[in-house]
Every structure is written in C-alpha cells, then in structure tokens.
Write a protein that holds these residues in place. Structure first.
Motif, mmCIF file in Angstrom:
data_model
loop_
_atom_site.group_PDB
_atom_site.id
_atom_site.type_symbol
_atom_site.label_atom_id
_atom_site.label_comp_id
_atom_site.label_asym_id
_atom_site.label_seq_id
_atom_site.Cartn_x
_atom_site.Cartn_y
_atom_site.Cartn_z
ATOM 1 N N ASP A 142 1.117 -1.164 0.587
ATOM 2 C CA ASP A 142 0.233 -0.203 -0.387
ATOM 3 C C ASP A 142 1.101 0.899 -0.391
ATOM 4 O O ASP A 142 1.940 1.008 1.185
ATOM 5 C CB ASP A 142 -1.574 -0.039 1.375
ATOM 6 N N ARG A 143 0.721 1.708 -0.916
ATOM 7 C CA ARG A 143 1.611 3.672 -1.453
ATOM 8 C C ARG A 143 1.552 4.448 0.293
ATOM 9 O O ARG A 143 1.755 5.343 -0.178
ATOM 10 C CB ARG A 143 0.746 4.206 -2.013
ATOM 11 N N ARG A 144 0.286 3.737 1.151
ATOM 12 C CA ARG A 144 0.091 4.811 1.580
ATOM 13 C C ARG A 144 1.266 4.391 3.315
ATOM 14 O O ARG A 144 0.492 4.876 4.208
ATOM 15 C CB ARG A 144 -1.058 5.692 2.044
ATOM 16 N N PHE A 155 8.937 1.760 -3.782
ATOM 17 C CA PHE A 155 8.943 2.769 -3.398
ATOM 18 C C PHE A 155 8.145 3.423 -4.015
ATOM 19 O O PHE A 155 7.990 5.036 -3.017
ATOM 20 C CB PHE A 155 9.551 2.726 -2.351
ATOM 21 N N ARG A 156 8.397 3.740 -5.330
ATOM 22 C CA ARG A 156 7.220 4.640 -5.775
ATOM 23 C C ARG A 156 6.182 5.216 -5.592
ATOM 24 O O ARG A 156 5.330 4.089 -4.943
ATOM 25 C CB ARG A 156 7.375 4.797 -6.910
ATOM 26 N N ASN A 157 5.879 6.538 -5.051
ATOM 27 C CA ASN A 157 4.342 7.355 -4.939
ATOM 28 C C ASN A 157 4.765 6.986 -3.303
ATOM 29 O O ASN A 157 3.734 7.265 -2.401
ATOM 30 C CB ASN A 157 3.770 6.343 -5.176
ATOM 31 N N MET A 158 5.142 6.342 -2.491
ATOM 32 C CA MET A 158 5.395 6.039 -1.267
ATOM 33 C C MET A 158 5.450 7.110 -0.164
ATOM 34 O O MET A 158 6.761 7.584 0.659
ATOM 35 C CB MET A 158 6.257 5.166 -0.263
HETATM 36 C C1 NAG Z 1 2.272 6.927 -8.774
HETATM 37 O O1 NAG Z 1 1.471 8.069 -8.501
HETATM 38 C C2 NAG Z 1 1.046 8.169 -9.739
HETATM 39 C C3 NAG Z 1 0.123 9.335 -9.738
HETATM 40 O O2 NAG Z 1 -0.862 9.811 -9.297
HETATM 41 C C4 NAG Z 1 0.544 7.467 -10.505
HETATM 42 O O3 NAG Z 1 0.247 7.025 -12.251
HETATM 43 C C5 NAG Z 1 1.147 5.819 -11.005
HETATM 44 O O4 NAG Z 1 0.259 4.979 -11.526
HETATM 45 C C6 NAG Z 1 1.848 5.784 -9.418
HETATM 46 N N1 NAG Z 1 2.496 4.367 -9.647
HETATM 47 C C7 NAG Z 1 2.764 3.434 -8.264
HETATM 48 C C8 NAG Z 1 3.453 2.527 -8.591
HETATM 49 O O5 NAG Z 1 2.136 3.386 -7.380
#
Ligand code: NAG
Ligand code: NAG
Length: 299
Positions: free
Chosen positions: A51-53, A72-75
């Motif tokens: 979970d990215r949160r 760790f993208r978007n974490m």
């Molecule tokens: C990260 O956030 C972007 C923009 O909100 C989204 O397009 C992308 O799918 C997200 N990537 C992951 C791995 O969660």
C-alpha cells in the motif's frame, strides 16, 4: 489469555486490508498510520503491491538482492524503512526518489560494495542512515547530498572504506552520532569536524589512522559540564604513531580511553594516555646526515 484474544483481531485487521497487504506480510492500521510488516518472510524482492500509503515498511531478514525505483514509488508518507540483513548488492539510481517523509533508513547487514551519487537521492528529511556491515569500498562524494541538513545519525561501520564523503559529512549541522569504526580509514582531512557543533559521539575504532590532525572538536570532551554537547570519542585499534604530531591530543588527557601506540618502536604497545608528554617527540634532523640516514630518523 489476552494474546489469544488479540491474535484473531490482528488477523481480521489484516484480512480487512487484504487487497492492499502483500500476501506474506501483516498490515496494521493503528492510530491511523499503516504499518506493513514483512520481516523474515523469505522475500526475494520488495513486494510490488505494498500500500503506497504505508508509513512504516519492515523488510528485514529476507533475501532481497536489488532495489529499484518502482519498489518504493509514490510512498511519499513513508517514515521508516527497514531493509537490514538482506542480500542487497545494488541500489538503482533514485530508488528512494519519492520518499520525502523518510526519517529512518536501515540498510545494515547487506552486500553493498559501492554507493553511487544517485543511489540515495530523494529522502530530503532523512535523520538516521544505517549502512553498517556491508562491503562498501566506495561512497561517491555526493551520495549524502540530499540530506546534509537533516541527518542526525550516520553509521558506516564495519565496511572496507578508506575514504568517506568528507565534504558532505563535514557540513551536516544536525549530526550527533557518527560511526566510522572498523574500516580502513588512514587519514582525516584537517578540521573536517569543525562545523559539527551537535556531534556527541564519534567512533573511529579499528581503522588505519597513524595520526590525527588537531581539531577543535576533540577538546570538547574534556569539559563535560561546560560544553553543551560533550564528545564521546573512541579511536582505539589504530596504529598510532606517537610523536610530536600527537602531543596536542595527549595533552587533552582523557584517561578513560584504551588507545595504545603502535610506533615508534620505543613506544609500541604502550598505553597512549600513560606515555609522558615528553616522550611524544620528533627527533631534530642531525647535521651532515646523508639522505638515507635522514629517512631512517623520520620513520
Ligand atoms: C504513482 O502515482 C502516479 C500519479 O498519481 C500514478 O500514475 C502511478 O500509477 C503511481 N505508481 C504506483 C507504482 O503506485
Ligand atoms: C486507516 O484507518 C483510518 C481510520 O481509522 C482511515 O481513515 C485510513 O484510510 C486507514 N488507512 C488505510 C491505509 O487503510
């Protein structure tokens, strides 16, 4: 039996977040912050469906070999990341690029041999960086540049480092613990610690230092009461050459430390703080010596 009552509750909690919790892990949403607990699960890579949160991510004691930017993208809310005791040999450029809230990064007990200048880019608020027990032989000069202002605790002990990014380390105003012990460091740039007013622990044990240049930092430990942050300094296990260049250090009188002299031969093995100041001498050159005999004198 409170534990037996609690376990099904935790399990139910984990099931409720089923879709967001990677299969072998346990996820807890306690006090509105999500912890993803995946230590000791036999993982070969960072689970892609974390979970990215998540605020805390524990991945210690697995078999992860490499880290890359997708892991760790978007974490952006991740505060604590533990990757201790895996088999990490490689950290791709900007793997931690989105971790703007990260405060603590544990990478100890892995197999890193090198950190490039972009391996640790991203965590601009990092406070604790633990890199001990790897096989690091090189850390690029700019490797720590994204968190010079925030870092409080840096541990690169038990590696194979002859050099560390001295310029970066010397400009970390918040640094209070610096572990450089058990490496191959053979020289400290003069005055490198001069700006580190918060430094209270410096461990240089078991390196290859034959001498230390005078640094205002070292005299801080002397006046424990007067100084705002007295320094705990260890440099035993270095081949100290006890001559006049170390007299300044001997004069600081820190009788509780265990350093010994490695040379010159007359002082080898003697307890550093017990050698009288008068014996920390540099022989004046003798007149009319040939080049060869002068070299002998200065060894
Ligand atoms: C990260 O956030 C972007 C923009 O909100 C989204 O397009 C992308 O799918 C997200 N990537 C992951 C791995 O969660
Ligand atoms: C955790 O719980 C809070 C409410 O208690 C909720 O607002 C939040 O969305 C939950 N977070 C996750 C990641 O499930």
């Amino acid at each position: 039996m409170p534990l037996l009552l609690l376990l099904p509750l935790l399990w139910a909690g984990a099931l409720a977040m089923d879709k967001l919790c990677p299969l072998p892990c346990v996820c807890q949403n306690l006090s509105e912050s999500l912890s993803t607990l995946c230590a000791h699960r036999g993982l070969l890579f960072v689970p892609p469906n974390v979970d990215r949160r998540t605020v805390e991510l524990r991945l210690a004691d697995n078999f992860i070999q490499a880290l890359g930017p997708p892991d760790f993208r978007n974490m952006t809310g991740l505060v604590d990341l533990t990757l201790s005791r895996n088999a990490i040999t490689r950290i791709g450029a900007r793997s931690f690029g989105d971790l703007e809230s990260l405060r603590s990064l544990h990478l100890d007990g892995n197999r890193l041999v090198e950190l490039g200048s972009s391996s640790l880019r991203g965590p601009v608020n990092l406070q604790h960086l633990i890199l001990s027990g790897n096989q690091l032989g090189r850390i690029a000069p700019g490797a720590f540049d994204d968190f010079l202002d925030s870092l409080e605790d840096l541990d690169v002990s038990y590696n194979n480092l002859r050099q560390v990014p001295w310029a970066g380390i010397g400009s970390m105003p918040a640094l209070h613990t610096l572990n450089l012990d058990h490496n191959l460091i053979d020289a400290l740039p003069p005055g490198v610690f001069a700006q580190l007013s918060q430094l209270s622990r410096l461990d240089l044990t078991s390196n290859r230092l034959a001498t230390l240049a005078p640094d205002p930092l070292f005299s801080r430990g002397r006046d424990a009461e007067a100084s705002p942050s007295p320094l705990v300094l260890s440099f035993s296990g270095n081949p100290l050459h006890c001559n006049c260049e170390l007299l300044w250090l001997r004069r600081l009188a820190r009788p509780d430390d265990l350093e010994t002299c490695a040379s010159p031969p007359t002082l080898a093995g003697r307890y550093f703080w017990a050698v009288p100041e008068g014996e920390f001498s540099c022989e004046p050159p003798l007149i009319a010596g040939t080049r060869g005999s002068l070299e002998v004198l200065f060894q």
